[in-house]
Design a protein around this motif. Structure first.
Motif, PDB file in Angstrom:
ATOM      1  N   GLY A  21     -26.355  27.696 -10.895  1.00 19.42           N
ATOM      2  CA  GLY A  21     -27.351  26.732  -9.414  1.00 19.42           C
ATOM      3  C   GLY A  21     -28.221  27.748  -8.730  1.00 19.42           C
ATOM      4  N   CYS A  38     -27.638  23.525  -1.158  1.00 19.22           N
ATOM      5  CA  CYS A  38     -26.713  23.755  -0.363  1.00 19.22           C
ATOM      6  C   CYS A  38     -24.960  24.376  -0.587  1.00 19.22           C
ATOM      7  N   ASN A  41     -19.935  27.071   2.437  1.00 18.98           N
ATOM      8  CA  ASN A  41     -20.547  28.372   2.390  1.00 18.98           C
ATOM      9  C   ASN A  41     -21.109  28.560   3.566  1.00 18.98           C
ATOM     10  N   GLU A  44     -22.478  32.542   3.285  1.00 20.05           N
ATOM     11  CA  GLU A  44     -23.039  32.398   1.908  1.00 20.05           C
ATOM     12  C   GLU A  44     -24.637  31.992   1.234  1.00 20.05           C
ATOM     13  N   CYS A  64     -23.078  21.762   3.256  1.00 15.56           N
ATOM     14  CA  CYS A  64     -22.583  20.239   3.272  1.00 15.56           C
ATOM     15  C   CYS A  64     -21.683  20.570   1.684  1.00 15.56           C
ATOM     16  N   SER A  67     -17.785  17.264  -1.777  1.00 14.53           N
ATOM     17  CA  SER A  67     -16.907  16.168  -2.071  1.00 14.53           C
ATOM     18  C   SER A  67     -16.887  14.856  -0.791  1.00 14.53           C
ATOM     19  N   THR A 116     -15.491  15.712  -6.224  1.00 16.44           N
ATOM     20  CA  THR A 116     -16.893  16.749  -5.968  1.00 16.44           C
ATOM     21  C   THR A 116     -17.274  16.482  -7.290  1.00 16.44           C
ATOM     22  N   TYR A 158     -11.151  17.044 -15.256  1.00 17.79           N
ATOM     23  CA  TYR A 158     -12.260  17.947 -15.471  1.00 17.79           C
ATOM     24  C   TYR A 158     -13.353  17.222 -16.801  1.00 17.79           C
ATOM     25  N   ILE A 191     -20.031  29.932 -19.056  1.00 20.91           N
ATOM     26  CA  ILE A 191     -21.466  31.145 -18.878  1.00 20.91           C
ATOM     27  C   ILE A 191     -20.128  32.406 -17.940  1.00 20.91           C
ATOM     28  N   THR A 193     -19.617  33.358 -14.501  1.00 24.63           N
ATOM     29  CA  THR A 193     -19.787  32.718 -13.225  1.00 24.63           C
ATOM     30  C   THR A 193     -18.612  32.606 -12.729  1.00 24.63           C
ATOM     31  N   SER A 194     -18.487  33.109 -10.746  1.00 25.91           N
ATOM     32  CA  SER A 194     -17.680  32.749  -9.921  1.00 25.91           C
ATOM     33  C   SER A 194     -16.206  31.960 -10.949  1.00 25.91           C
ATOM     34  N   VAL A 196     -15.411  30.581 -13.144  1.00 27.27           N
ATOM     35  CA  VAL A 196     -14.287  31.205 -14.606  1.00 27.27           C
ATOM     36  C   VAL A 196     -14.179  32.282 -15.217  1.00 27.27           C
TER      37      VAL A 196
HETATM   38  P1  NDP Z   1     -19.571  28.825  -9.089  1.00 25.82           P
HETATM   39  O1  NDP Z   1     -18.475  28.130  -8.559  1.00 25.82           O
HETATM   40  O2  NDP Z   1     -19.797  29.840  -9.622  1.00 25.82           O
HETATM   41  O3  NDP Z   1     -20.483  27.791  -8.705  1.00 25.82           O
HETATM   42  C1  NDP Z   1     -20.565  26.679  -7.915  1.00 25.82           C
HETATM   43  C2  NDP Z   1     -21.624  26.856  -6.640  1.00 25.82           C
HETATM   44  O4  NDP Z   1     -20.887  25.056  -6.402  1.00 25.82           O
HETATM   45  C3  NDP Z   1     -21.403  27.314  -5.390  1.00 25.82           C
HETATM   46  O5  NDP Z   1     -22.915  27.440  -5.141  1.00 25.82           O
HETATM   47  C4  NDP Z   1     -20.907  26.545  -4.343  1.00 25.82           C
HETATM   48  O6  NDP Z   1     -20.852  27.146  -3.275  1.00 25.82           O
HETATM   49  C5  NDP Z   1     -21.019  24.972  -5.116  1.00 25.82           C
HETATM   50  N1  NDP Z   1     -20.492  24.294  -4.335  1.00 25.82           N
HETATM   51  C6  NDP Z   1     -18.431  24.429  -5.032  1.00 25.82           C
HETATM   52  N2  NDP Z   1     -18.085  23.148  -4.948  1.00 25.82           N
HETATM   53  C7  NDP Z   1     -19.127  22.647  -3.870  1.00 25.82           C
HETATM   54  C8  NDP Z   1     -19.523  21.427  -3.253  1.00 25.82           C
HETATM   55  N3  NDP Z   1     -18.215  20.566  -2.827  1.00 25.82           N
HETATM   56  N4  NDP Z   1     -19.755  21.581  -1.685  1.00 25.82           N
HETATM   57  C9  NDP Z   1     -21.290  21.811  -1.901  1.00 25.82           C
HETATM   58  N5  NDP Z   1     -20.838  22.770  -3.065  1.00 25.82           N
HETATM   59  C10 NDP Z   1     -20.239  23.046  -3.962  1.00 25.82           C
HETATM   60  O7  NDP Z   1     -19.655  27.684 -10.578  1.00 25.82           O
HETATM   61  P2  NDP Z   1     -20.366  27.647 -11.734  1.00 25.82           P
HETATM   62  O8  NDP Z   1     -22.054  28.397 -11.162  1.00 25.82           O
HETATM   63  O9  NDP Z   1     -19.636  28.291 -13.560  1.00 25.82           O
HETATM   64  O10 NDP Z   1     -20.643  25.967 -12.209  1.00 25.82           O
HETATM   65  C11 NDP Z   1     -21.469  24.916 -11.874  1.00 25.82           C
HETATM   66  C12 NDP Z   1     -21.706  23.911 -12.926  1.00 25.82           C
HETATM   67  O11 NDP Z   1     -21.853  24.344 -14.056  1.00 25.82           O
HETATM   68  C13 NDP Z   1     -20.528  23.380 -12.390  1.00 25.82           C
HETATM   69  O12 NDP Z   1     -20.307  21.667 -12.722  1.00 25.82           O
HETATM   70  C14 NDP Z   1     -19.496  23.571 -13.759  1.00 25.82           C
HETATM   71  O13 NDP Z   1     -18.555  22.599 -13.576  1.00 25.82           O
HETATM   72  C15 NDP Z   1     -20.320  23.480 -14.773  1.00 25.82           C
HETATM   73  N6  NDP Z   1     -20.101  24.461 -16.231  1.00 25.82           N
HETATM   74  C16 NDP Z   1     -19.422  25.444 -16.298  1.00 25.82           C
HETATM   75  C17 NDP Z   1     -19.675  26.671 -17.229  1.00 25.82           C
HETATM   76  C18 NDP Z   1     -18.865  28.226 -17.101  1.00 25.82           C
HETATM   77  O14 NDP Z   1     -18.228  28.159 -17.828  1.00 25.82           O
HETATM   78  N7  NDP Z   1     -19.417  28.658 -15.591  1.00 25.82           N
HETATM   79  C19 NDP Z   1     -19.167  25.813 -18.334  1.00 25.82           C
HETATM   80  C20 NDP Z   1     -19.056  24.292 -17.863  1.00 25.82           C
HETATM   81  C21 NDP Z   1     -20.160  23.986 -17.163  1.00 25.82           C
HETATM   82  P3  NDP Z   1     -19.668  26.804  -2.708  1.00 25.82           P
HETATM   83  O15 NDP Z   1     -17.800  27.104  -3.013  1.00 25.82           O
HETATM   84  O16 NDP Z   1     -19.642  27.764  -0.817  1.00 25.82           O
HETATM   85  O17 NDP Z   1     -19.087  25.713  -1.586  1.00 25.82           O
END
Ligand code: NDP
Length: 256
Positions: A21, A38, A41, A44, A64, A67, A116, A158, A191, A193-194, A196
């Motif tokens: 994102g 949005c 946290n 952050e 926001c 969920s 979510t 998932y 990918i 990211t935090s 995985v």
């Molecule tokens: P991260 O956990 O690194 O980042 C997730 C982001 O979403 C953070 O900014 C987090 O901020 C926010 N977020 C999470 N839950 C909520 C919530 N309930 N409301 C608002 N914001 C929320 O995840 P990724 O970047 O890895 O994942 C992004 C997308 O990519 C997801 O849909 C994931 O399923 C998909 N994806 C990822 C893969 C990977 O290997 N990384 C592979 C395939 C798909 P905060 O926690 O502060 O709310």
């Protein structure tokens, strides 16, 4: 050229403070879009907004928890006021996962992942439709997963949410084409990211991922962001209803 620019476009990216994102927020801003994002946290988010301001990116944000249906409604009210009732781009990115064998999931696990990854995504699409119609054109990009296409041990809930997203992508592409709104999904494999990193830190797991991946590495958030932005450009104006994998070749890798 104008077909490779998003100057003047408005965008909502969910979950923009980390990972995929965050890379999408920055790439959209680089292409000239005004972006709202949005996350849950607050500190952050504030730190991210400060950094974007330093880079001269036009990014605003609000806290926001997607969920919650009420908080999603509030988020859209905010987006509506920030962008004067007009929105061109929705990137449904935020998502979460809990990995367990199917029989071990609790009702709470089920509703956390569903609310979510799926309920909020569906609800946001409903809420953005009038704003996209009003703006004259729209592009919705869902961040799905290769786990929504094939079984990968990501957890069955998932996988179900991502499979549902792939179908919503196609439904909206057909239903909203008359409103000049396109809808596409991106299905990434691992990918960095935090979400995985705890999995990839395990060498055995990491090696098993690489072994399935023709390009012999995991992906970077920017490698997903470039496709997300492309799908929103005028240059992609005839592409709708597609689920495109960003997976280093994983899904086409047969026996080797
Ligand atoms: P991260 O956990 O690194 O980042 C997730 C982001 O979403 C953070 O900014 C987090 O901020 C926010 N977020 C999470 N839950 C909520 C919530 N309930 N409301 C608002 N914001 C929320 O995840 P990724 O970047 O890895 O994942 C992004 C997308 O990519 C997801 O849909 C994931 O399923 C998909 N994806 C990822 C893969 C990977 O290997 N990384 C592979 C395939 C798909 P905060 O926690 O502060 O709310």
């Amino acid at each position: 050229a104008a077909r490779w620019s998003l100057k003047g476009a408005t965008a909502l990216v969910t979950g923009g403070t980390r990972g995929i994102g965050r890379a999408i927020v920055e790439e959209l801003a680089e292409f000239g879009a005004s972006v709202h994002t949005c996350s849950r946290n607050e500190s952050e988010l504030a730190a991210s907004l400060k950094e974007w301001e330093r880079k001269d990116f036009a990014v605003t944000g609000s806290v926001c928890d997607l969920s919650s249906r009420d908080q999603s409604t509030d988020l859209m009210a905010k987006v509506c006021s920030v962008f004067d009732g007009k929105l061109n781009i929705l990137i449904n990115n935020a998502g979460t996962n809990i990995r367990k064998p199917t029989v071990e999931y609790s009702a709470e696990d089920y509703s956390k992942i569903m609310s979510t990854n799926l309920d909020s995504v569906y609800h946001l699409c409903q809420l953005v439709h009038p704003l996209m119609k009003e703006s004259g054109w729209g592009s919705i990009v869902f961040i799905s997963s290769v786990g929504g296409l094939v079984s990968l041990g990501t957890g069955s809930i998932y996988a179900a949410t991502k499979g549902a997203i792939n179908q919503i992508t196609k439904s909206l592409a057909c239903e909203w084409a008359k409103d000049n709104i396109r809808s596409n999904a991106i299905a990434p494999w691992y990918i960095k990211t935090s979400l995985v990193e705890h999995l990839l830190d395990n060498k055995e797991f990491h090696d098993s991922v690489i072994a399935r991946t023709p390009l012999q590495r995991v992906g970077e958030p920017e490698e997903v962001a470039s496709l997300a932005v492309y799908l929103c450009l005028p240059a992609a104006s005839y592409i709708t209803g597609q689920v495109i994998s960003v997976d280093g070749g994983m899904t086409v890798n047969g026996f080797s």
